[in-house]
Design a protein around this motif. Structure first.
Motif, short mmCIF file in Angstrom:
data_model
loop_
_atom_site.label_atom_id
_atom_site.label_comp_id
_atom_site.label_asym_id
_atom_site.label_seq_id
_atom_site.Cartn_x
_atom_site.Cartn_y
_atom_site.Cartn_z
N LYS A 4 1.16 -1.92 0.00
CA LYS A 4 -0.25 -0.21 0.02
C LYS A 4 0.43 0.93 -0.21
O LYS A 4 0.25 2.75 -0.67
CB LYS A 4 -1.15 0.02 1.49
N HIS A 5 1.93 0.90 0.30
CA HIS A 5 2.94 2.37 0.55
C HIS A 5 4.05 2.25 -1.10
O HIS A 5 5.05 1.08 -0.57
CB HIS A 5 3.79 2.29 1.18
N LYS A 6 3.10 2.77 -1.77
CA LYS A 6 4.64 2.82 -2.95
C LYS A 6 5.64 3.19 -3.18
O LYS A 6 6.40 3.18 -4.03
CB LYS A 6 3.03 4.15 -3.61
N GLU A 7 5.50 4.64 -1.96
CA GLU A 7 7.45 4.54 -2.22
C GLU A 7 8.33 3.71 -1.81
O GLU A 7 9.40 3.78 -1.57
CB GLU A 7 7.80 6.02 -1.63
N ILE A 8 8.20 2.62 -1.32
CA ILE A 8 8.46 0.90 -1.11
C ILE A 8 8.25 -0.53 -1.47
O ILE A 8 7.77 -0.17 -2.36
CB ILE A 8 7.98 0.63 0.58
N ASP A 9 9.43 0.02 -2.63
CA ASP A 9 9.88 -1.80 -3.02
C ASP A 9 9.99 -2.23 -2.44
O ASP A 9 10.93 -3.14 -2.55
CB ASP A 9 10.91 -1.41 -4.02
N ALA A 10 8.80 -3.55 -1.92
CA ALA A 10 8.26 -4.19 -1.11
C ALA A 10 9.22 -5.88 -1.97
O ALA A 10 9.17 -6.53 -0.91
CB ALA A 10 7.01 -4.85 -1.02
N GLY A 11 9.19 -5.83 -3.16
CA GLY A 11 10.15 -6.61 -4.00
C GLY A 11 10.85 -7.54 -3.61
O GLY A 11 12.17 -8.49 -3.70
N SER A 12 12.19 -6.31 -2.75
CA SER A 12 12.99 -6.60 -2.34
C SER A 12 13.72 -6.82 -1.00
O SER A 12 14.68 -6.76 -0.63
CB SER A 12 14.43 -5.57 -2.66
N ILE A 13 12.31 -7.24 -0.35
CA ILE A 13 12.63 -7.25 0.64
C ILE A 13 12.00 -8.62 1.38
O ILE A 13 10.55 -8.85 0.79
CB ILE A 13 11.27 -6.47 1.73
N SER A 14 12.04 -9.40 2.12
CA SER A 14 11.58 -10.49 2.57
C SER A 14 11.31 -10.12 3.88
O SER A 14 11.39 -9.42 5.24
CB SER A 14 12.65 -11.93 2.77
N VAL A 15 9.83 -11.33 4.13
CA VAL A 15 9.22 -11.30 5.60
C VAL A 15 9.36 -12.73 6.29
O VAL A 15 8.38 -12.93 5.32
CB VAL A 15 7.75 -10.52 5.58
N VAL A 16 9.71 -12.30 7.41
CA VAL A 16 9.50 -13.99 7.84
C VAL A 16 8.84 -13.83 8.79
O VAL A 16 9.28 -13.31 9.86
CB VAL A 16 10.65 -14.74 8.08
N ALA A 17 8.00 -14.73 9.25
CA ALA A 17 6.94 -14.39 10.40
C ALA A 17 6.60 -15.95 11.20
O ALA A 17 6.72 -16.95 9.96
CB ALA A 17 5.64 -14.34 10.16
N ARG A 18 7.44 -15.67 12.71
CA ARG A 18 7.54 -16.59 13.42
C ARG A 18 6.67 -16.38 14.83
O ARG A 18 6.95 -15.06 15.52
CB ARG A 18 8.72 -17.42 13.76
N ASP A 19 5.48 -17.32 14.75
CA ASP A 19 4.43 -17.10 15.85
C ASP A 19 4.25 -15.38 16.26
O ASP A 19 4.40 -15.25 17.45
CB ASP A 19 4.99 -17.31 17.31
#
Length: 123
Positions: free
Chosen positions: A65-80
């Motif tokens: 939703k934040h167009k100024e952020i290139d989320a394609g070069s960010i990885s998100v890992v969630a654990r609990d």
């Protein structure tokens, strides 16, 4: 029948009676046999992995939703509920924005920031 055969039959009958008694005790206490209890543990682990993936997708959706952020070069890992952010952003100010956005996602308990600023090629 000889004495040895009779002893084998008595031993086998005793083992069957003992196992039947143990099984009845386990069932009476609300437990299950070892083979039956292994399946719920596997589904619980599966459910945890599914919840972790869902939380990662929610964080990605919030970042998109934040167009100024290139989320394609960010990885998100969630654990609990603990989210770890890895990757690069174009500007240093975006690191704070990404962390702030991730913290606003329902279900996120903590955010570990391992983001860095991407250096242009040739520098």
């Amino acid at each position: 029948m000889n004495k040895k055969g009779f002893l084998h039959i008595c031993l086998a009958a005793s083992i069957v009676a003992l196992l039947g008694s143990v099984y009845a005790d386990v069932r009476a206490q609300g437990g299950e046999t070892a083979g039956a209890s292994a399946a719920p543990a596997a589904s619980t682990a599966r459910e945890v992995r599914k919840a972790n993936r869902a939380l990662s997708r929610k964080v990605y959706a919030a970042l998109a939703k934040h167009k100024e952020i290139d989320a394609g070069s960010i990885s998100v890992v969630a654990r609990d509920g603990a989210v770890t952010l890895n990757g690069t952003v174009a500007e240093a100010a975006q690191i704070d924005t990404v962390v702030a956005v991730a913290k606003t996602v329902p279900g996120v308990k903590s955010v570990s920031n391992k983001l860095s600023v991407q250096r242009p090629i040739g520098e």
